[in-house]
Design a protein around this motif. Structure first.
Motif, PDB file in Angstrom:
ATOM      1  N   PHE A 413     -10.732 -65.792  38.089  1.00 60.30           N
ATOM      2  CA  PHE A 413     -10.262 -67.053  38.686  1.00 60.30           C
ATOM      3  C   PHE A 413     -11.372 -68.103  38.766  1.00 60.30           C
ATOM      4  O   PHE A 413     -11.374 -68.953  39.651  1.00 60.30           O
ATOM      5  CB  PHE A 413      -9.656 -66.817  40.078  1.00 60.30           C
ATOM      6  CG  PHE A 413      -8.643 -65.709  40.114  1.00 60.30           C
ATOM      7  CD1 PHE A 413      -7.484 -65.794  39.369  1.00 60.30           C
ATOM      8  CD2 PHE A 413      -8.860 -64.566  40.867  1.00 60.30           C
ATOM      9  CE1 PHE A 413      -6.543 -64.768  39.379  1.00 60.30           C
ATOM     10  CE2 PHE A 413      -7.931 -63.538  40.888  1.00 60.30           C
ATOM     11  CZ  PHE A 413      -6.772 -63.639  40.140  1.00 60.30           C
ATOM     12  N   PHE A 414     -12.335 -68.017  37.845  1.00 61.66           N
ATOM     13  CA  PHE A 414     -13.433 -68.992  37.865  1.00 61.66           C
ATOM     14  C   PHE A 414     -12.923 -70.395  37.526  1.00 61.66           C
ATOM     15  O   PHE A 414     -13.537 -71.380  37.905  1.00 61.66           O
ATOM     16  CB  PHE A 414     -14.543 -68.580  36.894  1.00 61.66           C
ATOM     17  CG  PHE A 414     -14.125 -68.527  35.450  1.00 61.66           C
ATOM     18  CD1 PHE A 414     -14.125 -69.669  34.668  1.00 61.66           C
ATOM     19  CD2 PHE A 414     -13.736 -67.327  34.881  1.00 61.66           C
ATOM     20  CE1 PHE A 414     -13.734 -69.623  33.334  1.00 61.66           C
ATOM     21  CE2 PHE A 414     -13.351 -67.275  33.550  1.00 61.66           C
ATOM     22  CZ  PHE A 414     -13.347 -68.415  32.772  1.00 61.66           C
ATOM     23  N   GLU A 415     -11.783 -70.482  36.816  1.00 61.29           N
ATOM     24  CA  GLU A 415     -11.234 -71.791  36.474  1.00 61.29           C
ATOM     25  C   GLU A 415     -10.917 -72.599  37.734  1.00 61.29           C
ATOM     26  O   GLU A 415     -11.234 -73.792  37.818  1.00 61.29           O
ATOM     27  CB  GLU A 415      -9.958 -71.651  35.631  1.00 61.29           C
ATOM     28  CG  GLU A 415     -10.168 -70.940  34.306  1.00 61.29           C
ATOM     29  CD  GLU A 415      -9.873 -69.461  34.368  1.00 61.29           C
ATOM     30  OE1 GLU A 415      -9.587 -68.870  33.312  1.00 61.29           O
ATOM     31  OE2 GLU A 415      -9.940 -68.888  35.485  1.00 61.29           O
ATOM     32  N   THR A 416     -10.305 -71.945  38.704  1.00 57.25           N
ATOM     33  CA  THR A 416      -9.958 -72.623  39.960  1.00 57.25           C
ATOM     34  C   THR A 416     -11.224 -73.040  40.709  1.00 57.25           C
ATOM     35  O   THR A 416     -11.309 -74.146  41.256  1.00 57.25           O
ATOM     36  CB  THR A 416      -9.108 -71.697  40.848  1.00 57.25           C
ATOM     37  OG1 THR A 416      -7.939 -71.317  40.132  1.00 57.25           O
ATOM     38  CG2 THR A 416      -8.722 -72.394  42.143  1.00 57.25           C
ATOM     39  N   GLU A 417     -12.215 -72.172  40.696  1.00 61.52           N
ATOM     40  CA  GLU A 417     -13.488 -72.476  41.358  1.00 61.52           C
ATOM     41  C   GLU A 417     -14.130 -73.725  40.758  1.00 61.52           C
ATOM     42  O   GLU A 417     -14.606 -74.616  41.482  1.00 61.52           O
ATOM     43  CB  GLU A 417     -14.423 -71.263  41.192  1.00 61.52           C
ATOM     44  CG  GLU A 417     -15.633 -71.279  42.088  1.00 61.52           C
ATOM     45  CD  GLU A 417     -16.441 -69.992  41.964  1.00 61.52           C
ATOM     46  OE1 GLU A 417     -17.600 -70.015  42.401  1.00 61.52           O
ATOM     47  OE2 GLU A 417     -15.928 -68.989  41.437  1.00 61.52           O
ATOM     48  N   CYS A 418     -14.126 -73.807  39.432  1.00 56.66           N
ATOM     49  CA  CYS A 418     -14.720 -74.968  38.755  1.00 56.66           C
ATOM     50  C   CYS A 418     -13.912 -76.233  39.008  1.00 56.66           C
ATOM     51  O   CYS A 418     -14.482 -77.317  39.207  1.00 56.66           O
ATOM     52  CB  CYS A 418     -14.805 -74.698  37.246  1.00 56.66           C
ATOM     53  SG  CYS A 418     -15.967 -73.382  36.810  1.00 56.66           S
ATOM     54  N   LEU A 419     -12.598 -76.107  39.000  1.00 52.95           N
ATOM     55  CA  LEU A 419     -11.733 -77.266  39.237  1.00 52.95           C
ATOM     56  C   LEU A 419     -11.954 -77.828  40.641  1.00 52.95           C
ATOM     57  O   LEU A 419     -12.012 -79.048  40.834  1.00 52.95           O
ATOM     58  CB  LEU A 419     -10.270 -76.872  39.037  1.00 52.95           C
ATOM     59  CG  LEU A 419      -9.246 -78.004  39.129  1.00 52.95           C
ATOM     60  CD1 LEU A 419      -9.490 -79.041  38.040  1.00 52.95           C
ATOM     61  CD2 LEU A 419      -7.826 -77.455  39.028  1.00 52.95           C
ATOM     62  N   LEU A 420     -12.105 -76.949  41.626  1.00 53.01           N
ATOM     63  CA  LEU A 420     -12.342 -77.400  43.000  1.00 53.01           C
ATOM     64  C   LEU A 420     -13.694 -78.112  43.116  1.00 53.01           C
ATOM     65  O   LEU A 420     -13.823 -79.097  43.852  1.00 53.01           O
ATOM     66  CB  LEU A 420     -12.274 -76.206  43.963  1.00 53.01           C
ATOM     67  CG  LEU A 420     -10.875 -75.604  44.158  1.00 53.01           C
ATOM     68  CD1 LEU A 420     -10.955 -74.326  44.980  1.00 53.01           C
ATOM     69  CD2 LEU A 420      -9.944 -76.612  44.825  1.00 53.01           C
ATOM     70  N   LEU A 421     -14.689 -77.624  42.397  1.00 50.44           N
ATOM     71  CA  LEU A 421     -15.982 -78.309  42.393  1.00 50.44           C
ATOM     72  C   LEU A 421     -15.849 -79.707  41.781  1.00 50.44           C
ATOM     73  O   LEU A 421     -16.385 -80.681  42.317  1.00 50.44           O
ATOM     74  CB  LEU A 421     -17.002 -77.495  41.594  1.00 50.44           C
ATOM     75  CG  LEU A 421     -17.684 -76.329  42.314  1.00 50.44           C
ATOM     76  CD1 LEU A 421     -18.446 -75.465  41.318  1.00 50.44           C
ATOM     77  CD2 LEU A 421     -18.630 -76.841  43.400  1.00 50.44           C
ATOM     78  N   ALA A 422     -15.123 -79.806  40.671  1.00 51.29           N
ATOM     79  CA  ALA A 422     -14.960 -81.098  39.999  1.00 51.29           C
ATOM     80  C   ALA A 422     -14.228 -82.095  40.888  1.00 51.29           C
ATOM     81  O   ALA A 422     -14.524 -83.299  40.861  1.00 51.29           O
ATOM     82  CB  ALA A 422     -14.214 -80.904  38.684  1.00 51.29           C
ATOM     83  N   LYS A 423     -13.278 -81.609  41.686  1.00 47.85           N
ATOM     84  CA  LYS A 423     -12.508 -82.501  42.558  1.00 47.85           C
ATOM     85  C   LYS A 423     -13.364 -83.097  43.672  1.00 47.85           C
ATOM     86  O   LYS A 423     -12.978 -84.103  44.282  1.00 47.85           O
ATOM     87  CB  LYS A 423     -11.307 -81.757  43.146  1.00 47.85           C
ATOM     88  CG  LYS A 423     -10.188 -81.539  42.138  1.00 47.85           C
ATOM     89  CD  LYS A 423      -8.953 -80.923  42.783  1.00 47.85           C
ATOM     90  CE  LYS A 423      -7.797 -80.860  41.784  1.00 47.85           C
ATOM     91  NZ  LYS A 423      -6.581 -80.258  42.366  1.00 47.85           N
ATOM     92  N   ARG A 424     -14.521 -82.497  43.937  1.00 43.63           N
ATOM     93  CA  ARG A 424     -15.403 -83.019  44.989  1.00 43.63           C
ATOM     94  C   ARG A 424     -16.234 -84.205  44.496  1.00 43.63           C
ATOM     95  O   ARG A 424     -16.882 -84.891  45.289  1.00 43.63           O
ATOM     96  CB  ARG A 424     -16.324 -81.906  45.481  1.00 43.63           C
ATOM     97  CG  ARG A 424     -15.598 -80.874  46.347  1.00 43.63           C
ATOM     98  CD  ARG A 424     -16.389 -79.589  46.504  1.00 43.63           C
ATOM     99  NE  ARG A 424     -17.721 -79.805  47.073  1.00 43.63           N
ATOM    100  CZ  ARG A 424     -18.641 -78.844  47.184  1.00 43.63           C
ATOM    101  NH1 ARG A 424     -18.363 -77.621  46.761  1.00 43.63           N
ATOM    102  NH2 ARG A 424     -19.816 -79.099  47.695  1.00 43.63           N
ATOM    103  N   ILE A 425     -16.210 -84.462  43.184  1.00 50.40           N
ATOM    104  CA  ILE A 425     -16.942 -85.618  42.645  1.00 50.40           C
ATOM    105  C   ILE A 425     -16.154 -86.879  42.955  1.00 50.40           C
ATOM    106  O   ILE A 425     -14.953 -86.967  42.682  1.00 50.40           O
ATOM    107  CB  ILE A 425     -17.154 -85.461  41.145  1.00 50.40           C
ATOM    108  CG1 ILE A 425     -18.063 -84.253  40.868  1.00 50.40           C
ATOM    109  CG2 ILE A 425     -17.770 -86.729  40.541  1.00 50.40           C
ATOM    110  CD1 ILE A 425     -18.235 -83.945  39.398  1.00 50.40           C
ATOM    111  N   ASP A 426     -16.830 -87.859  43.520  1.00 51.18           N
ATOM    112  CA  ASP A 426     -16.189 -89.122  43.915  1.00 51.18           C
ATOM    113  C   ASP A 426     -16.245 -90.095  42.731  1.00 51.18           C
ATOM    114  O   ASP A 426     -17.324 -90.567  42.369  1.00 51.18           O
ATOM    115  CB  ASP A 426     -16.902 -89.690  45.135  1.00 51.18           C
ATOM    116  CG  ASP A 426     -16.292 -91.011  45.610  1.00 51.18           C
ATOM    117  OD1 ASP A 426     -15.117 -91.242  45.309  1.00 51.18           O
ATOM    118  OD2 ASP A 426     -17.012 -91.790  46.264  1.00 51.18           O
ATOM    119  N   ILE A 427     -15.096 -90.366  42.147  1.00 52.34           N
ATOM    120  CA  ILE A 427     -15.011 -91.309  41.014  1.00 52.34           C
ATOM    121  C   ILE A 427     -14.240 -92.537  41.477  1.00 52.34           C
ATOM    122  O   ILE A 427     -13.046 -92.454  41.783  1.00 52.34           O
ATOM    123  CB  ILE A 427     -14.303 -90.645  39.807  1.00 52.34           C
ATOM    124  CG1 ILE A 427     -15.069 -89.387  39.384  1.00 52.34           C
ATOM    125  CG2 ILE A 427     -14.204 -91.648  38.651  1.00 52.34           C
ATOM    126  CD1 ILE A 427     -14.347 -88.568  38.339  1.00 52.34           C
TER     127      ILE A 427
END
Length: 430
Positions: A413-427
């Protein structure tokens, strides 16, 4: 990458039509090894430092006669010998092949390039040699698309004959989806008239390709093609997120090193398959990239091309295993044997792409929320504020803002872990 500079070598690899970021990569890691033949518009838009005098020739690469004249002049002025030729961009490979022939340099011939770039021709050749790949059908009308769907009711994929990545690629399971996708590919190709990436090699009157949809996890490999074997340099699993357009790659995960991985065929089996498939297309030497899907643990080839994988993959390989795939491609072009027989022990890292979430002008991108997370090894951003984003299907390039190299805590489930990290980036967009 250090700031080491050196005088150009007298024996250089000609790098044809690449991007300014790759040029800077090569100049820093392999100073003096390459001579760049670059489109003037690439240099005009570049944010990287301009190469020194003698490192680069600015010339429209589609003008073969002008390019040969400029190269001959450069060789005379600077006293260099071209000992190889390399290309990292699909749309420049045909030009590279023609230039190679004129300059007497080893490179796949024009037929081999077309065999590789044309997704219909490559699969015809593979099927003739019993190399596993999807069924395909060139189509020109919606009726032809629907007829093919009737033959493969599990689903089909509509795509251009030539192209790259997920651009104008649509999965269809219903007749309505076929109708929508057919119109989207038709309109998309019309808007890209003149773009060499989508120029058909020999499509006749057909507009696009219908291809059997293959269910299963998708993988990407780089391999070094030799006379009697294919040496696998990397194996990565493609990460896909359901909320993004079909075929969009959200990232790449380094596959386990061991051959007894339960879902992956042995290196020996893959190597033999890649070697057969490459020879069938006409590829004899050099670094190549191949995409495949595992269907019931058996590889089904999707595409193969005589260049290394691009995007964030070179960064991932450098961080995970200290393998410089770009430099290795230059070595292969010069006929320099690869001395590192073992690809090293790759760390289990993931390259996860940072995408914009809507149309607009990039006002700010703030990575502070993830910078101190121990899972983050590197963050690479590619656009400054002011960059305009147009979302797919109109544009598949501008919404990519960079990538992160991540060491996930979990192997599952590393995909979900990476996606959650990406969502923390403020764009922030205007």
């Amino acid at each position: 990458m250090g700031e080491k500079q050196s005088e150009p070598d007298k024996n250089q690899v000609l790098v044809v039509g690449t991007t300014s970021d790759y040029i800077e990569w090569i100049r820093k890691i392999r100073p003096g090894q390459a001579l760049f033949l670059t489109e003037p518009k690439v240099r005009e838009k570049a944010t990287e430092p301009c190469p020194d005098n003698g490192e680069e020739i600015l010339c429209p690469i589609c003008d073969i006669d002008a390019a040969v004249q400029a190269l001959n002049h450069h060789k005379k002025i600077f006293g260099v010998t071209l000992s190889g030729i390399a290309c990292f961009d699909c749309e420049s490979m045909e030009t590279t092949s023609i230039l190679a022939e004129k300059m007497g340099l080893p490179y796949p011939d024009i037929e081999t390039i077309r065999n590789s770039r044309d997704k219909y021709i490559s699969k015809q050749l593979w099927r003739q040699c019993q190399i596993p790949c999807p069924q395909t059908c060139p189509v020109n009308t919606e009726i032809e698309v629907l007829n093919f769907l009737d033959q493969v009711p599990a689903g089909i994929v509509l795509k251009p004959f030539c192209g790259s990545g997920s651009e104008l690629v649509f999965k269809c399971v219903t007749r309505r989806q076929c109708d929508t996708a057919f119109n989207a590919v038709t309109d998309g190709l019309a808007a890209r008239t003149g773009n060499p990436l989508f120029k058909p090699t020999d499509a006749g009157s057909f507009q696009m390709l219908a291809e059997e949809w293959v269910a299963g996890p998708e993988f990407s490999c780089d391999f070094l093609m030799e006379k009697d074997r294919a040496v696998i340099l990397r194996k990565t699993q493609k990460i896909k997120v359901d909320s993004r357009p079909f075929g969009t790659i959200s990232g790449y995960a380094i596959c386990p090193e061991t051959d007894d991985d339960e879902k992956m065929p042995s290196n020996e089996k893959l190597s033999n398959l890649f070697h057969r498939a490459a020879r069938t297309l006409g590829i004899k030497t050099g670094v190549c990239m191949v995409d495949f899907i595992l269907r019931h643990k058996n590889p089904v080839l999707i595409e193969m091309t005589p260049r290394p994988g691009g995007d964030c993959l070179p960064f991932l390989l450098k961080e995970a295993g200290n393998i410089d795939i770009i430099g290795l491609t230059l070595d292969a072009a010069q006929g320099i044997a690869w001395k590192n027989e073992k690809t090293g022990h790759y760390s289990p890292l993931v390259a996860f792409r940072i995408h914009a979430r809507r149309n607009g002008v990039l006002k700010r991108i703030n990575t502070a929320a993830v910078e101190n997370d121990k899972r983050i090894k590197k963050i690479h951003l590619i656009h400054p504020p002011g960059h305009r984003v147009t979302m797919p299907p109109q544009d598949y390039d501008s919404w990519l803002l960079g990538h992160m190299i991540i060491e996930p805590h979990r192997h599952r489930f590393f995909e979900t872990e990476c996606l959650l990290l990406a969502k923390r980036i403020d764009i922030e967009m205007d």
